[in-house]
Write a protein that holds these residues in place. Sequence first.
Motif, PDB file in Angstrom:
ATOM      1  N   ASN A   1       0.829  -1.212   0.000  1.00  0.00           N
ATOM      2  CA  ASN A   1       0.000   0.000   0.000  1.00  0.00           C
ATOM      3  C   ASN A   1       0.862   1.260   0.000  1.00  0.00           C
ATOM      4  OD1 ASN A   1      -2.419  -1.367  -0.102  1.00  0.00           O
ATOM      5  ND2 ASN A   1      -2.691  -1.381   2.120  1.00  0.00           N
ATOM      6  N   GLU A   2       1.962   1.234   0.737  1.00  0.00           N
ATOM      7  CA  GLU A   2       2.860   2.392   0.779  1.00  0.00           C
ATOM      8  C   GLU A   2       3.503   2.631  -0.583  1.00  0.00           C
ATOM      9  OE1 GLU A   2       3.710   4.711   3.234  1.00  0.00           O
ATOM     10  OE2 GLU A   2       1.926   3.896   4.196  1.00  0.00           O
ATOM     11  N   LEU A   3       3.831   1.544  -1.291  1.00  0.00           N
ATOM     12  CA  LEU A   3       4.440   1.685  -2.611  1.00  0.00           C
ATOM     13  C   LEU A   3       3.488   2.291  -3.624  1.00  0.00           C
ATOM     14  CD1 LEU A   3       6.471  -1.636  -2.857  1.00  0.00           C
ATOM     15  CD2 LEU A   3       7.380   0.669  -2.579  1.00  0.00           C
ATOM     16  N   LEU A   4       2.198   2.157  -3.403  1.00  0.00           N
ATOM     17  CA  LEU A   4       1.210   2.757  -4.297  1.00  0.00           C
ATOM     18  C   LEU A   4       1.063   4.253  -4.048  1.00  0.00           C
ATOM     19  CD1 LEU A   4      -1.534  -0.015  -4.223  1.00  0.00           C
ATOM     20  CD2 LEU A   4       0.128   0.451  -6.045  1.00  0.00           C
ATOM     21  N   GLN A   5       1.507   4.709  -2.873  1.00  0.00           N
ATOM     22  CA  GLN A   5       1.410   6.122  -2.524  1.00  0.00           C
ATOM     23  C   GLN A   5       2.798   6.748  -2.605  1.00  0.00           C
ATOM     24  OE1 GLN A   5      -0.488   6.076   1.288  1.00  0.00           O
ATOM     25  NE2 GLN A   5      -2.120   4.751   0.567  1.00  0.00           N
ATOM     26  N   SER A   6       3.151   7.535  -1.614  1.00  0.00           N
ATOM     27  CA  SER A   6       4.442   8.227  -1.634  1.00  0.00           C
ATOM     28  C   SER A   6       5.599   7.325  -1.221  1.00  0.00           C
ATOM     29  CB  SER A   6       4.393   9.441  -0.692  1.00  0.00           C
ATOM     30  OG  SER A   6       4.212   8.996   0.642  1.00  0.00           O
ATOM     31  N   GLY A   7       5.314   6.131  -0.766  1.00  0.00           N
ATOM     32  CA  GLY A   7       6.362   5.228  -0.318  1.00  0.00           C
ATOM     33  C   GLY A   7       7.253   4.703  -1.419  1.00  0.00           C
ATOM     34  N   GLN A   8       6.876   4.915  -2.671  1.00  0.00           N
ATOM     35  CA  GLN A   8       7.700   4.432  -3.770  1.00  0.00           C
ATOM     36  C   GLN A   8       9.029   5.167  -3.856  1.00  0.00           C
ATOM     37  OE1 GLN A   8       5.396   5.024  -7.265  1.00  0.00           O
ATOM     38  NE2 GLN A   8       5.120   7.199  -6.899  1.00  0.00           N
ATOM     39  N   LEU A   9       9.116   6.319  -3.199  1.00  0.00           N
ATOM     40  CA  LEU A   9      10.361   7.086  -3.196  1.00  0.00           C
ATOM     41  C   LEU A   9      11.268   6.729  -2.023  1.00  0.00           C
ATOM     42  CD1 LEU A   9       8.846  10.564  -4.054  1.00  0.00           C
ATOM     43  CD2 LEU A   9       9.878   8.917  -5.613  1.00  0.00           C
ATOM     44  N   HIS A  10      10.762   5.950  -1.078  1.00  0.00           N
ATOM     45  CA  HIS A  10      11.520   5.633   0.135  1.00  0.00           C
ATOM     46  C   HIS A  10      12.331   4.361  -0.036  1.00  0.00           C
ATOM     47  CE1 HIS A  10       9.388   8.771   2.088  1.00  0.00           C
ATOM     48  NE2 HIS A  10       8.236   8.128   2.156  1.00  0.00           N
ATOM     49  N   GLY A  11      13.476   4.330   0.624  1.00  0.00           N
ATOM     50  CA  GLY A  11      14.282   3.127   0.689  1.00  0.00           C
ATOM     51  C   GLY A  11      13.770   2.224   1.800  1.00  0.00           C
ATOM     52  N   TYR A  12      14.458   1.122   1.994  1.00  0.00           N
ATOM     53  CA  TYR A  12      13.979   0.157   2.980  1.00  0.00           C
ATOM     54  C   TYR A  12      14.127   0.664   4.404  1.00  0.00           C
ATOM     55  CZ  TYR A  12      18.776  -1.365   3.984  1.00  0.00           C
ATOM     56  OH  TYR A  12      20.085  -1.421   4.365  1.00  0.00           O
ATOM     57  N   ARG A  13      15.081   1.528   4.673  1.00  0.00           N
ATOM     58  CA  ARG A  13      15.230   2.060   6.036  1.00  0.00           C
ATOM     59  C   ARG A  13      14.043   2.944   6.412  1.00  0.00           C
ATOM     60  NH1 ARG A  13      21.600   3.044   7.031  1.00  0.00           N
ATOM     61  NH2 ARG A  13      22.281   1.238   5.853  1.00  0.00           N
ATOM     62  N   MET A  14      13.690   3.830   5.498  1.00  0.00           N
ATOM     63  CA  MET A  14      12.536   4.692   5.756  1.00  0.00           C
ATOM     64  C   MET A  14      11.255   3.872   5.815  1.00  0.00           C
ATOM     65  SD  MET A  14      11.653   7.692   6.412  1.00  0.00           S
ATOM     66  CE  MET A  14      10.207   8.692   6.460  1.00  0.00           C
ATOM     67  N   MET A  15      11.163   2.849   4.978  1.00  0.00           N
ATOM     68  CA  MET A  15       9.982   1.992   4.994  1.00  0.00           C
ATOM     69  C   MET A  15       9.880   1.241   6.318  1.00  0.00           C
ATOM     70  SD  MET A  15       7.369   1.371   3.126  1.00  0.00           S
ATOM     71  CE  MET A  15       7.797   1.752   1.457  1.00  0.00           C
ATOM     72  N   ALA A  16      11.011   0.826   6.881  1.00  0.00           N
ATOM     73  CA  ALA A  16      11.005   0.165   8.185  1.00  0.00           C
ATOM     74  C   ALA A  16      10.523   1.122   9.267  1.00  0.00           C
ATOM     75  CB  ALA A  16      12.394  -0.364   8.517  1.00  0.00           C
ATOM     76  N   VAL A  17      10.923   2.376   9.170  1.00  0.00           N
ATOM     77  CA  VAL A  17      10.456   3.386  10.126  1.00  0.00           C
ATOM     78  C   VAL A  17       8.948   3.582   9.997  1.00  0.00           C
ATOM     79  CG1 VAL A  17      10.573   5.843  10.704  1.00  0.00           C
ATOM     80  CG2 VAL A  17      12.677   4.565  10.275  1.00  0.00           C
ATOM     81  N   ARG A  18       8.462   3.638   8.766  1.00  0.00           N
ATOM     82  CA  ARG A  18       7.018   3.792   8.539  1.00  0.00           C
ATOM     83  C   ARG A  18       6.252   2.592   9.107  1.00  0.00           C
ATOM     84  NH1 ARG A  18       6.181   7.520   3.947  1.00  0.00           N
ATOM     85  NH2 ARG A  18       3.975   7.101   4.134  1.00  0.00           N
ATOM     86  N   CYS A  19       6.810   1.402   8.960  1.00  0.00           N
ATOM     87  CA  CYS A  19       6.168   0.200   9.518  1.00  0.00           C
ATOM     88  C   CYS A  19       6.096   0.290  11.039  1.00  0.00           C
ATOM     89  CB  CYS A  19       6.936  -1.059   9.118  1.00  0.00           C
ATOM     90  SG  CYS A  19       6.778  -1.514   7.395  1.00  0.00           S
ATOM     91  N   LYS A  20       7.188   0.700  11.666  1.00  0.00           N
ATOM     92  CA  LYS A  20       7.209   0.813  13.132  1.00  0.00           C
ATOM     93  C   LYS A  20       6.252   1.893  13.616  1.00  0.00           C
ATOM     94  CE  LYS A  20      11.773  -1.055  13.778  1.00  0.00           C
ATOM     95  NZ  LYS A  20      11.652  -2.291  14.438  1.00  0.00           N
ATOM     96  N   GLU A  21       6.157   2.996  12.863  1.00  0.00           N
ATOM     97  CA  GLU A  21       5.219   4.061  13.223  1.00  0.00           C
ATOM     98  C   GLU A  21       3.780   3.578  13.135  1.00  0.00           C
ATOM     99  OE1 GLU A  21       6.177   7.208  10.538  1.00  0.00           O
ATOM    100  OE2 GLU A  21       7.823   7.965  11.788  1.00  0.00           O
TER     101      GLU A  21
END
Length: 134
Positions: free
Chosen positions: A10-30
């Motif tokens: 779902n994040e990749l369909l939105q603005s998450g496509q610009l994030h690397g895996y570190r930022m994505m891990a932070v988003r998951c924890k949040e």
Amino acid sequence: MASVTHFIQNELLQSGQLHGYRMMAVRCKESGLNVRMEDVRIISLYLDPVGVALRRSISIRRRAYYAAGPNFIWHFDDYDKLKPFGLCISGCICGFSRRLIWLNVYHTNNNARVIGGYYLEAVQIHGGCPRFDR
């Protein structure tokens, strides 16, 4: 793990496509998902291989380092974080072999005679001086 995969998708369909895996891990924890960073990296690579390849291609490239041989270049540095406690650390390494030339602790590193003394002592021990100092 399915919830993490669904969240990343779902994040990749939105603005998450610009994030690397570190930022994505932070988003998951949040979002309250307890997931390891390595798992996020693998899932991201599986779900978005093109995006991962693009982000990897623009990563910082380190410059090539060249030293002609042993004792060609010596690198000096000081560590001042312990200065409030009266400890000043000074060190030097050979740029070719990464061999430690000296590592000393003294109460000051602002006095050029102290650092010069370390240098002269190292020149005597190693039987010569380098071509370059950095």
